[in-house]
Design an enzyme around this catalytic site. Structure first.
Site, PDB file in Angstrom:
ATOM      1  N   TRP A 130       0.848  -1.198   0.000  1.00  0.00           N
ATOM      2  CA  TRP A 130       0.000   0.000   0.000  1.00  0.00           C
ATOM      3  C   TRP A 130       0.884   1.248   0.000  1.00  0.00           C
ATOM      4  O   TRP A 130       1.883   1.324   0.740  1.00  0.00           O
ATOM      5  CB  TRP A 130      -0.894  -0.031   1.241  1.00  0.00           C
ATOM      6  N   ASP A 209      -1.335  -6.131   8.843  1.00  0.00           N
ATOM      7  CA  ASP A 209      -2.300  -5.152   8.350  1.00  0.00           C
ATOM      8  C   ASP A 209      -3.558  -5.914   7.946  1.00  0.00           C
ATOM      9  O   ASP A 209      -3.583  -6.620   6.934  1.00  0.00           O
ATOM     10  CB  ASP A 209      -1.736  -4.379   7.158  1.00  0.00           C
ATOM     11  N   LYS A 244     -13.772  -0.767   5.195  1.00  0.00           N
ATOM     12  CA  LYS A 244     -14.272  -1.600   4.115  1.00  0.00           C
ATOM     13  C   LYS A 244     -15.373  -2.537   4.584  1.00  0.00           C
ATOM     14  O   LYS A 244     -16.467  -2.558   4.028  1.00  0.00           O
ATOM     15  CB  LYS A 244     -13.131  -2.414   3.493  1.00  0.00           C
TER      16      LYS A 244
END
Length: 394
Positions: A130, A209, A244
């Protein structure tokens, strides 16, 4: 007496380049073409182009607002109900302390500052990863060391472990739990086991993560590697986001799990995390985290949330299959392997120049690395993307 010339401490700083994602979004917004496609930002969208509000989230929010009786601060580490709910969702072991954070980004930053304050100097990051990982870690004073990460090929775990051979127990190793951003390719069970064995043998501290729990498989399936790593690592940190899987993007809801077997050391880590949080954001916001706790703690709301999460996950898998079929039929090779991945992202095998051409000639906006958001595609957009890729020779 002549006045001194006005001067600020920022005069010597060079202008910074625009953020690669938000800068592209600004260019998209300024594009006046009627037919255009924004695949840059990491936000889930339905077929109408809308980022939906979960029915369970809407119901929970209405209940909470109607029942709200105070605007007092939350504790520095957050609401107990939210922390317990997140620990349950991630199936964290008993040897875990949880801090509520204003977003998953803040959870990652807290982990970086926490470990950095206790001697960590380097963090090993997957390459690619990311775009915000490296800036978060560097701002916390950690040196970034890349390790190779790629598609699901036999060489992947070997390359990873070869590059992690230089890591010591003074370092931090970051791994994606599932739905790797940007590639979409996740470690399989055997690879997780191989990584855990190296973590245990070398005494490595690991930061997971976990931004997309529930987007690869069920939440219970997605969090399975956490318990294996918790048994292997002397220190395990799990940064999670509710953007999300609960659709709470603008509410900024996240958490950091701190897993250390020794209770006294775990308490010290939590105290240090609290001190860092106090100096940065002081107290987390109330509404988003309390919504999550309400949804996960209510049988009917949790069932409703699970149904909608499953529909989102199934839609992403279906998009991947359709993209693989359409591009194969058209002789487009840029999306090979897309049906093997998970989550919202994939990296198309295109050059930066082809990405520029997609934008300038076809109004298709994706990163110059080829990374694009599958969740931003409607069913009708799939043909548009495939045709544009074919037109640029991908």
């Amino acid at each position: 007496m002549t006045a001194a010339s006005p001067r600020t401490r920022y005069e010597g700083l060079a202008p910074l380049p625009p953020d690669p994602i938000f800068g592209l979004k600004a260019a998209y917004d300024a594009d006046d073409r009627a037919e255009k496609l924004d695949l840059s930002a990491g936000v889930y969208k339905d077929d109408s182009g809308r980022t939906p509000v979960f029915a369970a989230v809407r119901e929970a929010q209405q209940r909470l607002i109607e029942q709200e009786s105070t605007k007092a601060y939350l504790p520095i580490l957050g609401a107990a109900g939210f922390r317990e709910a997140i620990a349950g969702l991630l199936e964290l072991p008993d040897a875990a302390a949880v801090a509520q954070t204003p977003s998953g980004t803040a959870a990652l930053a807290l982990a970086a500052r926490l470990t950095g304050s206790c001697g960590a100097r380097r963090v090993f990051l997957p390459d690619p990863t990311w775009a915000n990982h490296a800036p978060i870690m560097e701002r916390a004073g950690l040196e970034v060391v890349p390790y190779r990460y790629g598609p699901a090929v036999p060489e992947r775990i070997g390359r990873m472990l070869e590059d992690l051979a230089g890591a010591t127990n003074d370092d931090l190793v970051l791994v994606h739990l599932c739905c790797h951003n940007p590639t979409g390719f996740d470690l399989d069970d055997e690879e997780w086991e191989a990584l855990a064995e190296v973590v245990h043998a070398r005494g490595l501290s690991v930061l997971v993560d976990a931004a997309y729990v529930g987007f690869a498989g069920t939440p219970a399936d997605d969090v399975r590697p956490i318990s294996r790593l918790a048994a292997a690592a002397p220190e395990l940190y799990v940064a999670t986001s509710c953007s999300k899987n609960f659709g709470l993007y603008r509410e900024r809801v996240g958490a950091l799990g701190i897993i250390i077997a020794d209770g006294e050391q775990r308490a010290r880590a939590a105290e240090t995390a609290s001190a860092i949080a106090r100096a940065v954001w002081s107290n987390p916001p109330w509404l988003g985290g309390t919504i999550v706790a309400e949804v996960l703690g209510d049988t009917a709301l949790r069932a409703s949330w699970s149904v909608e999460l499953t529909e989102m996950r199934d839609r992403l898998h279906e998009h991947r299959r359709t993209l693989a079929e359409r591009t194969a039929a058209a002789g487009v090779r840029a999306l090979e392997g897309i049906s093997d991945g998970n989550g919202m992202f994939h990296v198309a095998s295109i050059t930066p120049e082809q990405a520029d051409e997609l934008r300038s000639k076809h109004a298709v906006y994706l990163l110059r690395s080829g990374r694009f958001n599958i969740a931003a595609l409607s069913a009708a957009d799939i043909d548009t993307l495939c045709d544009a890729l074919a037109a640029v020779g991908a």
